[in-house]
Design a protein around this motif. Structure first.
Motif, PDB file in Angstrom:
ATOM      1  N   PHE A   1     -16.987  39.826   3.064  1.00  0.00           N
ATOM      2  CA  PHE A   1     -16.016  39.842   1.739  1.00  0.00           C
ATOM      3  C   PHE A   1     -16.439  40.894   0.613  1.00  0.00           C
ATOM      4  O   PHE A   1     -17.591  41.273   0.761  1.00  0.00           O
ATOM      5  N   THR A   2     -15.394  41.486  -0.125  1.00  0.00           N
ATOM      6  CA  THR A   2     -15.678  42.020  -0.759  1.00  0.00           C
ATOM      7  C   THR A   2     -14.452  41.629  -2.108  1.00  0.00           C
ATOM      8  O   THR A   2     -12.803  41.563  -1.475  1.00  0.00           O
ATOM      9  N   LEU A   3     -14.574  41.154  -3.312  1.00  0.00           N
ATOM     10  CA  LEU A   3     -14.041  41.310  -4.485  1.00  0.00           C
ATOM     11  C   LEU A   3     -13.818  41.891  -5.262  1.00  0.00           C
ATOM     12  O   LEU A   3     -14.852  43.012  -5.785  1.00  0.00           O
ATOM     13  N   SER A   4     -12.804  42.764  -5.778  1.00  0.00           N
ATOM     14  CA  SER A   4     -11.987  44.089  -6.288  1.00  0.00           C
ATOM     15  C   SER A   4     -10.588  43.379  -7.008  1.00  0.00           C
ATOM     16  O   SER A   4     -10.328  42.726  -7.213  1.00  0.00           O
ATOM     17  N   ARG A   5     -10.748  44.118  -7.855  1.00  0.00           N
ATOM     18  CA  ARG A   5      -9.865  44.034  -9.266  1.00  0.00           C
ATOM     19  C   ARG A   5      -8.967  45.341  -9.585  1.00  0.00           C
ATOM     20  O   ARG A   5      -9.474  45.961 -10.485  1.00  0.00           O
TER      21      ARG A   5
END
Length: 125
Positions: A67-71
């Motif tokens: 999983f990769t969280l970005s904004r």
């Protein structure tokens, strides 16, 4: 702050999904925003969060590397890219925001003051 989660669905094992969480309204000065999930009969589990000031993301061991969280600060939106999904990833996913600095890998949901509605992710063949 109001949090609007979207992007859940049904996917086969090994597949991918991208969840979005859009923040709006007042109190947009949260210090961290991220995701928790809850499977039937289980407690709510931390997945990932990102610090608002430094942009550093932390991940639970169960999702690290997948999983990769970005904004997107201009849109007040965070994205959770989920790859190599497994049946055990099946859960309702909730986005949440916290006010106040969090220690790295902080996972207690009670510290997150604002919650969005959940979005269902089902991984099944």
């Amino acid at each position: 702050v109001q949090l609007q989660a979207s992007g859940g669905g049904l996917v086969q094992p090994g597949g991918s999904l991208r969840l979005s969480c859009a923040a709006s309204g007042l109190n947009l000065d949260y210090d961290a925003i991220g995701w928790f999930r809850q499977a039937p009969g289980k407690e709510r589990e931390w997945v990932s969060w990102i610090g608002n000031s430094d942009g550093v993301a932390y991940y639970a061991d169960s999702v690290k590397g997948r999983f990769t969280l970005s904004r997107d600060n201009a849109k007040n939106t965070v994205y959770l890219q989920m790859n190599s999904l497994k049946p055990e990833d099946t859960a309702v996913y909730y986005c949440a925001a916290a006010y106040g600095e969090l220690p790295a890998y902080y996972s207690d949901p009670s510290y997150f003051a604002s919650w969005g509605q959940g979005t269902q992710v089902t991984v099944s063949s």
